[in-house]
Motif scaffolding. Structure first.
Motif, PDB file in Angstrom:
ATOM      1  N   SER A 190      20.397  -4.103 -12.962  1.00 11.01           N
ATOM      2  CA  SER A 190      19.646  -4.105 -11.702  1.00 11.01           C
ATOM      3  C   SER A 190      20.506  -4.020 -10.435  1.00 11.01           C
ATOM      4  N   PRO A 191      21.750  -4.511 -10.418  1.00  5.49           N
ATOM      5  CA  PRO A 191      22.530  -4.351  -9.174  1.00  5.49           C
ATOM      6  C   PRO A 191      22.987  -2.910  -8.923  1.00  5.49           C
ATOM      7  N   PHE A 192      22.826  -2.029  -9.903  1.00  4.07           N
ATOM      8  CA  PHE A 192      23.418  -0.681  -9.803  1.00  4.07           C
ATOM      9  C   PHE A 192      22.375   0.424  -9.685  1.00  4.07           C
ATOM     10  N   LEU A 193      21.179   0.064  -9.233  1.00  4.92           N
ATOM     11  CA  LEU A 193      20.087   1.048  -9.189  1.00  4.92           C
ATOM     12  C   LEU A 193      20.151   1.978  -7.987  1.00  4.92           C
ATOM     13  N   THR A 194      21.015   1.650  -7.019  1.00  9.96           N
ATOM     14  CA  THR A 194      21.003   2.428  -5.773  1.00  9.96           C
ATOM     15  C   THR A 194      21.811   3.721  -5.902  1.00  9.96           C
ATOM     16  N   ALA A 195      21.449   4.688  -5.058  1.00  8.80           N
ATOM     17  CA  ALA A 195      22.068   6.020  -5.113  1.00  8.80           C
ATOM     18  C   ALA A 195      23.581   5.944  -4.887  1.00  8.80           C
ATOM     19  N   ASP A 196      24.047   5.011  -4.036  1.00 10.12           N
ATOM     20  CA  ASP A 196      25.496   4.938  -3.789  1.00 10.12           C
ATOM     21  C   ASP A 196      26.268   4.490  -5.034  1.00 10.12           C
ATOM     22  N   GLY A 225       0.805  -1.219   0.000  1.00 12.11           N
ATOM     23  CA  GLY A 225       0.000   0.000   0.000  1.00 12.11           C
ATOM     24  C   GLY A 225       0.837   1.268   0.000  1.00 12.11           C
ATOM     25  N   ARG A 226       2.103   1.160  -0.437  1.00 10.72           N
ATOM     26  CA  ARG A 226       2.948   2.355  -0.473  1.00 10.72           C
ATOM     27  C   ARG A 226       2.633   3.176  -1.727  1.00 10.72           C
ATOM     28  N   GLU A 227       2.976   4.447  -1.667  1.00 10.01           N
ATOM     29  CA  GLU A 227       2.837   5.303  -2.843  1.00 10.01           C
ATOM     30  C   GLU A 227       3.807   4.804  -3.913  1.00 10.01           C
ATOM     31  N   PRO A 228       3.484   5.049  -5.206  1.00  9.03           N
ATOM     32  CA  PRO A 228       4.414   4.624  -6.267  1.00  9.03           C
ATOM     33  C   PRO A 228       5.803   5.233  -6.075  1.00  9.03           C
ATOM     34  N   LEU A 229       6.824   4.504  -6.536  1.00 10.44           N
ATOM     35  CA  LEU A 229       8.186   5.047  -6.505  1.00 10.44           C
ATOM     36  C   LEU A 229       8.266   6.248  -7.448  1.00 10.44           C
ATOM     37  N   ARG A 230       9.059   7.226  -7.052  1.00 14.80           N
ATOM     38  CA  ARG A 230       9.286   8.400  -7.913  1.00 14.80           C
ATOM     39  C   ARG A 230      10.791   8.578  -8.067  1.00 14.80           C
ATOM     40  N   PRO A 231      11.405   7.787  -8.929  1.00 10.32           N
ATOM     41  CA  PRO A 231      12.875   7.732  -8.980  1.00 10.32           C
ATOM     42  C   PRO A 231      13.556   9.006  -9.480  1.00 10.32           C
ATOM     43  N   PHE A 232      12.835   9.851 -10.195  1.00  9.41           N
ATOM     44  CA  PHE A 232      13.474  11.071 -10.699  1.00  9.41           C
ATOM     45  C   PHE A 232      12.377  12.086 -10.992  1.00  9.41           C
ATOM     46  N   VAL A 233      12.793  13.349 -11.104  1.00  8.55           N
ATOM     47  CA  VAL A 233      11.833  14.408 -11.447  1.00  8.55           C
ATOM     48  C   VAL A 233      12.114  14.899 -12.865  1.00  8.55           C
ATOM     49  N   ALA A 234      13.308  15.463 -13.067  1.00  9.10           N
ATOM     50  CA  ALA A 234      13.627  16.011 -14.393  1.00  9.10           C
ATOM     51  C   ALA A 234      14.221  14.925 -15.285  1.00  9.10           C
ATOM     52  N   SER A 287      17.114   4.555  -2.905  1.00 10.05           N
ATOM     53  CA  SER A 287      17.686   4.056  -1.651  1.00 10.05           C
ATOM     54  C   SER A 287      17.724   2.534  -1.740  1.00 10.05           C
ATOM     55  N   ASP A 288      18.407   1.893  -0.783  1.00 12.26           N
ATOM     56  CA  ASP A 288      18.473   0.425  -0.777  1.00 12.26           C
ATOM     57  C   ASP A 288      17.080  -0.203  -0.748  1.00 12.26           C
ATOM     58  N   VAL A 289      16.236   0.353   0.108  1.00 13.72           N
ATOM     59  CA  VAL A 289      14.888  -0.197   0.261  1.00 13.72           C
ATOM     60  C   VAL A 289      14.097  -0.022  -1.041  1.00 13.72           C
ATOM     61  N   GLU A 290      14.195   1.166  -1.611  1.00  9.41           N
ATOM     62  CA  GLU A 290      13.458   1.423  -2.860  1.00  9.41           C
ATOM     63  C   GLU A 290      13.975   0.539  -4.000  1.00  9.41           C
ATOM     64  N   ALA A 291      15.285   0.367  -4.038  1.00 10.35           N
ATOM     65  CA  ALA A 291      15.858  -0.458  -5.119  1.00 10.35           C
ATOM     66  C   ALA A 291      15.371  -1.896  -4.993  1.00 10.35           C
ATOM     67  N   ALA A 292      15.329  -2.396  -3.757  1.00  8.86           N
ATOM     68  CA  ALA A 292      14.840  -3.765  -3.541  1.00  8.86           C
ATOM     69  C   ALA A 292      13.394  -3.854  -4.020  1.00  8.86           C
ATOM     70  N   ARG A 293      12.622  -2.832  -3.693  1.00 10.97           N
ATOM     71  CA  ARG A 293      11.216  -2.823  -4.103  1.00 10.97           C
ATOM     72  C   ARG A 293      11.088  -2.804  -5.635  1.00 10.97           C
ATOM     73  N   ALA A 294      11.869  -1.937  -6.282  1.00  9.37           N
ATOM     74  CA  ALA A 294      11.807  -1.846  -7.753  1.00  9.37           C
ATOM     75  C   ALA A 294      12.209  -3.180  -8.383  1.00  9.37           C
ATOM     76  N   ARG A 295      13.224  -3.818  -7.797  1.00 11.65           N
ATOM     77  CA  ARG A 295      13.683  -5.086  -8.381  1.00 11.65           C
ATOM     78  C   ARG A 295      12.666  -6.197  -8.177  1.00 11.65           C
ATOM     79  N   ILE A 296      12.035  -6.215  -6.990  1.00 14.90           N
ATOM     80  CA  ILE A 296      10.988  -7.233  -6.755  1.00 14.90           C
ATOM     81  C   ILE A 296       9.860  -7.050  -7.768  1.00 14.90           C
ATOM     82  N   ASP A 297       9.437  -5.787  -7.936  1.00 15.29           N
ATOM     83  CA  ASP A 297       8.366  -5.513  -8.914  1.00 15.29           C
ATOM     84  C   ASP A 297       8.752  -6.027 -10.296  1.00 15.29           C
ATOM     85  N   HIS A 298       9.974  -5.726 -10.682  1.00 15.72           N
ATOM     86  CA  HIS A 298      10.451  -6.113 -12.005  1.00 15.72           C
ATOM     87  C   HIS A 298      10.455  -7.636 -12.157  1.00 15.72           C
TER      88      HIS A 298
END
Ligand SMILES: [Zn+2]
Length: 565
Positions: A391-397, A270-279, A403-414
């Motif tokens: 997919s291993p390189f999606l995180t901000a670092d 039930g989380r809001e959709p990911l918003r990975p970028f703006v511009a 973030s780590d949590v968001e990347a895990a979420r995006a990868r699970i979705d994928h």
């Protein structure tokens, strides 16, 4: 003299193009002259193709101006189609010469098949088929709804399906599907026109039915309709249960009694959709960082695209929907079109289309245009593998989006979407086999409705369609492939399976796996399809064992990532 660039070529009249064809026809072919002759024909062909590509790009960048569409259509009529007629005569000349230039065995095999299939009488029909395709686009493009006081497209509306509010999702879904049902009559009529035209294409080519025609037209040498049927069965055995496990977890997490069609894209927590970028610049910069991690050369290719005007990524009013990579054949460069609005899906689309773009870069050194005609079964390996290799390189670092949590979420979705994809691909492929095995029955859209509903029940039994009979049955009308690009569907399923194998290789040896991937891309279409798969590090096999290994890797990765979210 032929112009170096397609932009210049676009000003040419047919008579000038034709005189070049005449010149090619009159030249003598021998071991000594064949390479230069092929190079000249290739260049002419590339200019004609790139002309079409550029006009296609122009019309999708600006759908509001009817001149673009007009220019595109008249180019098809005045240049593109007459050129195909001329190509046919050159193909016959080449085949008659008996010469086999180096690296040309596969193109010659393809040319032979095309020459056998070719009929003058089919040229206007093929053009007509494209025009029917535009009619389908127009009908779907005009489907707008009023949502919260604003008139929006169905695509925009269905973004609501990712939201956390179930009632809102259901309202959006029902509104969109109700709007689509208004066009049933028009789409049914269009469908029958497509089917009749396709029967005629087959008949003209001396074939009893359209599937045999399409198989040859798509140059499917390495697998048969029976192989597709076995692939469907393997999916039913191996993937459907895994997809059901995914759905069961979602249903439990969402706390709902069953998975309704409007629940499938919702976030299960039930989380809001990911918003990975703006511009869009952010989409590009972070994408660049990721590609550099995958491979520095690939990163460099991507970086060269923006300064060369080869990226048009932002969503603007008047742009056609969707995303694509269009090769510019003469320039040997790719062009990526997108409608990025800031979603996780946009990131996936960029990774995917960049995979196609890398294919254009890697194969650019091949001398002849026909060597660049990579079959879809492998073209999609380039793109789908890139989604997973990145997919291993999606995180901000790493310079990426999450973030780590968001990347895990995006990868699970994928990964979960890959599991759902195979069953829905099987629905789409099995539907089309039914249509062209039963052409008379398929002219009655009621039969299509029933068959489609039965197949949805067979391959996606975990979606609850109670009381949604009309929407379920009409679902086939929303699949543009059935109308515009028949049988172009199973390729994605095959390529997805190869992509998972290549990703598996990368988990064991990143540099080695990417090296093989790149070297396979560089081959264009100079070796047979199963060998291309092998060169990239994947088996050309679609049985329950190969599929089972892929599913196991996906499920275990999802399980591991679930611990991070
Ligand atoms: Zn693709």
């Amino acid at each position: 003299m032929l112009p170096g660039s397609a932009l210049e070529f676009l000003d040419w009249e047919w008579s000038r193009v034709e005189s070049h064809y005449r010149g090619l026809r009159s030249r003598n072919l021998s071991v000594a002259t064949i390479a230069a002759w092929l190079a000249d024909w290739s260049h002419l062909k590339e200019l004609i193709e790139e002309g079409q590509s550029r006009l296609y790009v122009a019309k999708t960048l600006d759908t509001a101006d009817p001149q673009h569409e007009q220019r595109y259509l008249s180019y098809l009529e005045e240049i593109y189609t007459p050129a195909e007629e001329q190509d046919q005569r050159l193909k016959q000349k080449l085949l008659a010469s008996g010469l086999e230039p180096e690296g040309f065995a596969i193109p010659l095999r393809n040319l032979r098949a095309q020459a056998e299939l070719y009929r003058d009488a089919n040229l206007p029909l093929l053009e007509q088929e494209k025009k029917l395709g535009s009619e389908y686009d127009r009908i779907l493009g005009a489907q707008t709804v009023e949502w919260e006081g604003e008139e929006i497209t169905i695509d925009r509306l269905f973004l609501e399906l990712e939201g956390p509010d179930r009632g809102q999702r259901e309202r959006a879904w029902r509104l969109g599907r109700t709007r689509q049902l208004h066009d049933r009559g028009a789409l049914n009529d269009l469908w029958v026109r497509f089917l009749d035209l396709r029967s005629e294409l087959a008949r003209n080519a001396g074939l009893a039915e359209y599937r045999s025609y399409r198989w040859r037209q798509l140059l499917r040498f390495d697998y048969t309709p029976d192989d597709c049927r076995r692939f469907h069965e393997a999916i039913e055995t191996v993937v459907v249960p895994a997809a059901r496990r995914v759905i069961d977890r979602r249903v439990r997490a969402l706390g709902i009694p069953s998975m309704r069609p409007w629940d499938a894209s919702a976030d299960k927590y039930g989380r809001e959709p990911l918003r990975p970028f703006v511009a869009v610049q952010e989409l590009i910069n972070k994408g660049s960082a990721i590609f550099h991690h995958v491979d520095p050369v690939l990163g460099g290719y991507f970086d060269s695209m923006l300064p060369e005007n080869l990226l048009d990524l932002d969503n603007r009013k008047g742009k056609a929907p969707g995303g694509y990579n269009e090769p510019l054949a003469a320039a040997r460069l790719p062009f990526i079109f997108m409608n990025a609005v800031g979603t996780a899906e946009d990131v996936e689309t960029l990774l995917h289309e960049a995979g196609h773009a890398f294919h254009v870069f890697e194969s650019a050194a091949l001398p002849y245009y026909p060597q660049l005609q990579v079959p879809m079964e492998f073209a999609e390996v380039a793109s789908m593998s890139m989604e997973l290799l990145a997919s291993p390189f999606l995180t901000a670092d790493q310079g990426g989006y999450y973030s780590d949590v968001e990347a895990a979420r995006a990868r699970i979705d994928h990964l979960e979407r890959i599991l759902w994809f195979w069953p829905s691909m099987a629905v789409g492929d099995a539907f089309q086999h039914w249509v062209y095995e039963n052409p008379a029955a398929a002219r009655d859209p009621d039969n299509c409705d029933q068959t489609y509903a039965d197949l949805v029940g067979r391959f996606t039994p975990f979606i609850d369609w109670s009381d949604l009979g009309a929407e379920l049955r009409a679902g086939w009308q929303r699949v543009l492939h059935f109308f515009q690009v028949p049988f172009y569907y199973v390729e994605y399923g095959m390529a997805q399976l190869a992509a998972v194998q290549i990703w598996k290789n990368a988990l064991e040896d990143q540099a080695g796996a990417v090296r093989r991937y790149r070297s396979a891309l560089a081959l264009g279409y100079t070796i047979p399809l199963p060998e291309l798969y092998a060169a990239a590090g994947a088996r050309f096999a679609f049985d329950a064992t190969t599929l089972g290994e892929a599913v196991a890797l996906i499920e275990s990765t999802v399980e591991r990532l679930e611990q991070r979210v």
